[in-house]
Design an enzyme around this catalytic site. Sequence first.
Site, PDB file in Angstrom:
ATOM      1  N   HIS A  71       0.843  -1.200   0.000  1.00  0.00           N
ATOM      2  CA  HIS A  71       0.000   0.000   0.000  1.00  0.00           C
ATOM      3  C   HIS A  71       0.885   1.260   0.000  1.00  0.00           C
ATOM      4  O   HIS A  71       0.689   2.163  -0.815  1.00  0.00           O
ATOM      5  CB  HIS A  71      -0.903  -0.051   1.248  1.00  0.00           C
ATOM      6  CG  HIS A  71      -1.712   1.174   1.500  1.00  0.00           C
ATOM      7  ND1 HIS A  71      -3.077   1.214   1.332  1.00  0.00           N
ATOM      8  CD2 HIS A  71      -1.360   2.415   1.917  1.00  0.00           C
ATOM      9  CE1 HIS A  71      -3.528   2.416   1.642  1.00  0.00           C
ATOM     10  NE2 HIS A  71      -2.495   3.176   2.000  1.00  0.00           N
ATOM     11  N   GLU A  72       1.891   1.271   0.909  1.00  0.00           N
ATOM     12  CA  GLU A  72       2.794   2.429   0.989  1.00  0.00           C
ATOM     13  C   GLU A  72       3.637   2.551  -0.278  1.00  0.00           C
ATOM     14  O   GLU A  72       3.932   3.664  -0.727  1.00  0.00           O
ATOM     15  CB  GLU A  72       3.709   2.333   2.212  1.00  0.00           C
ATOM     16  CG  GLU A  72       2.978   2.358   3.554  1.00  0.00           C
ATOM     17  CD  GLU A  72       2.044   3.546   3.709  1.00  0.00           C
ATOM     18  OE1 GLU A  72       2.384   4.644   3.210  1.00  0.00           O
ATOM     19  OE2 GLU A  72       0.959   3.389   4.306  1.00  0.00           O
ATOM     20  N   HIS A  75       1.728   4.511  -2.903  1.00  0.00           N
ATOM     21  CA  HIS A  75       1.910   5.967  -2.754  1.00  0.00           C
ATOM     22  C   HIS A  75       3.286   6.381  -3.282  1.00  0.00           C
ATOM     23  O   HIS A  75       3.427   7.362  -3.995  1.00  0.00           O
ATOM     24  CB  HIS A  75       1.857   6.367  -1.278  1.00  0.00           C
ATOM     25  CG  HIS A  75       0.520   6.186  -0.628  1.00  0.00           C
ATOM     26  ND1 HIS A  75      -0.636   6.719  -1.133  1.00  0.00           N
ATOM     27  CD2 HIS A  75       0.167   5.556   0.525  1.00  0.00           C
ATOM     28  CE1 HIS A  75      -1.648   6.407  -0.322  1.00  0.00           C
ATOM     29  NE2 HIS A  75      -1.187   5.700   0.687  1.00  0.00           N
ATOM     30  N   ASP A 168      -5.540   8.774   3.811  1.00  0.00           N
ATOM     31  CA  ASP A 168      -5.494   8.988   2.369  1.00  0.00           C
ATOM     32  C   ASP A 168      -6.741   9.733   1.883  1.00  0.00           C
ATOM     33  O   ASP A 168      -6.659  10.620   1.040  1.00  0.00           O
ATOM     34  CB  ASP A 168      -5.398   7.646   1.629  1.00  0.00           C
ATOM     35  CG  ASP A 168      -4.117   6.915   1.993  1.00  0.00           C
ATOM     36  OD1 ASP A 168      -3.145   7.590   2.369  1.00  0.00           O
ATOM     37  OD2 ASP A 168      -4.105   5.680   1.901  1.00  0.00           O
TER      38      ASP A 168
HETATM   39 ZN   LIG Z   1      -2.213   5.180   2.418  1.00  0.00          ZN
END
Ligand SMILES: [Zn+2]
Length: 374
Positions: A71-72, A75, A168
């Site tokens: 997930h990171e 980004h 987010d």
């Molecule tokens: Zn996030």
Amino acid sequence: MSMNPLSGFRLCKIFGIPIYVNPTWFLVFALIVYSLASDRLPEFIPGSSNLFYWLAAIVGTLLFFLSLTAHELGHSLVSKSFGIPVRSITLHMFGGIAQLGSEVRRAREEFWIAIAGPIVSFALFLTFWGLSDIITSSMPAIGSFLSLLALLNIGVALFNLFPGFPLDGGRILRSIVWGISGNYIRATRISALGGQLFGYLLIAAGVLFAILDRYLGYLWMVLLGAFIIILARQSYRQSLTYHKLSNIKLADVYIPLVHVEEDTLVSDLFTDYIRSSGRQFFIVDFHGEPVGLLTPYEILRLPQPFWHITPVRSIMINLASVGRLPADLSLFDAMNLFERTGHNLFLVIDDDRIEGIVTRDTVVHVLGRTTSRV
Ligand SMILES: [Zn+2]
């Protein structure tokens, strides 16, 4: 494993981004494994052996944290594609955080960087769900285990989409309001309020569940809520500060330079300028052409007994080796350049003329002044 005092142990590097693990994470890892093996898994997948529950708990927790890292990374990779460097990814007790090397400048960029994480979590949900669908008929226990991972990932995606800073969803909301209204401060304020609301909701829910269920374990929601409220306030203040810095030009804050001839002795420089007028930064001229730069650092590095026999040209920095920035550049952009390049000073140029210099301390100084006004 090297140690960063702020973030924890460095695990590895993925796509050139160092991944850190905060010490609190080990505690959470152990707690999750324990609660999965002893409680949740036997409930979710009944009829298996103890060994299976413990193995599944360890593998599942590892896969869950790998999912958070992915997930990171979502980004981070989008951020890098916009030319915004990523300093590190840190896993901590509440999940993960990707530290960007500079602030986002455009609403569109913030939107895509923010939404990339939940998109990755959603993709993982689909993957685990699909796998579980295929496997369930032959190995029902593994199938249930995979569907649990799918649910955790959709949980992460939905949780992070709540429209409040620093989640987010808060960044997505800010980028939309910012993009439509053009008002960065209002957009930030709305999204920070959303974050605080979310924090208070979590605290209320945690207390309510703890009372109804008579189970103190829900108090982690209270902690998480408090954590989010603090972060929401912090990131709001930080955004305001950055915004103010973007309205200050280097022309407003540069330190003017005094021209001296290259054969001036350091002792004369000291008595004529530093002691009498407090000037500290000098351009060294050779036949009227600027060739070098002197800062207090070069002067103080030379032992005092040598001051009256050393001309400034022997200790100056070659002017060609110093970076240059235009005078109409914002202090915000300059701050990002200090971060990205690691330089401690830049010459400030206007119409090809050297007007002065700006140092890291200048930014820190103005930042201190600006923050106290917020
Ligand atoms: Zn996030």
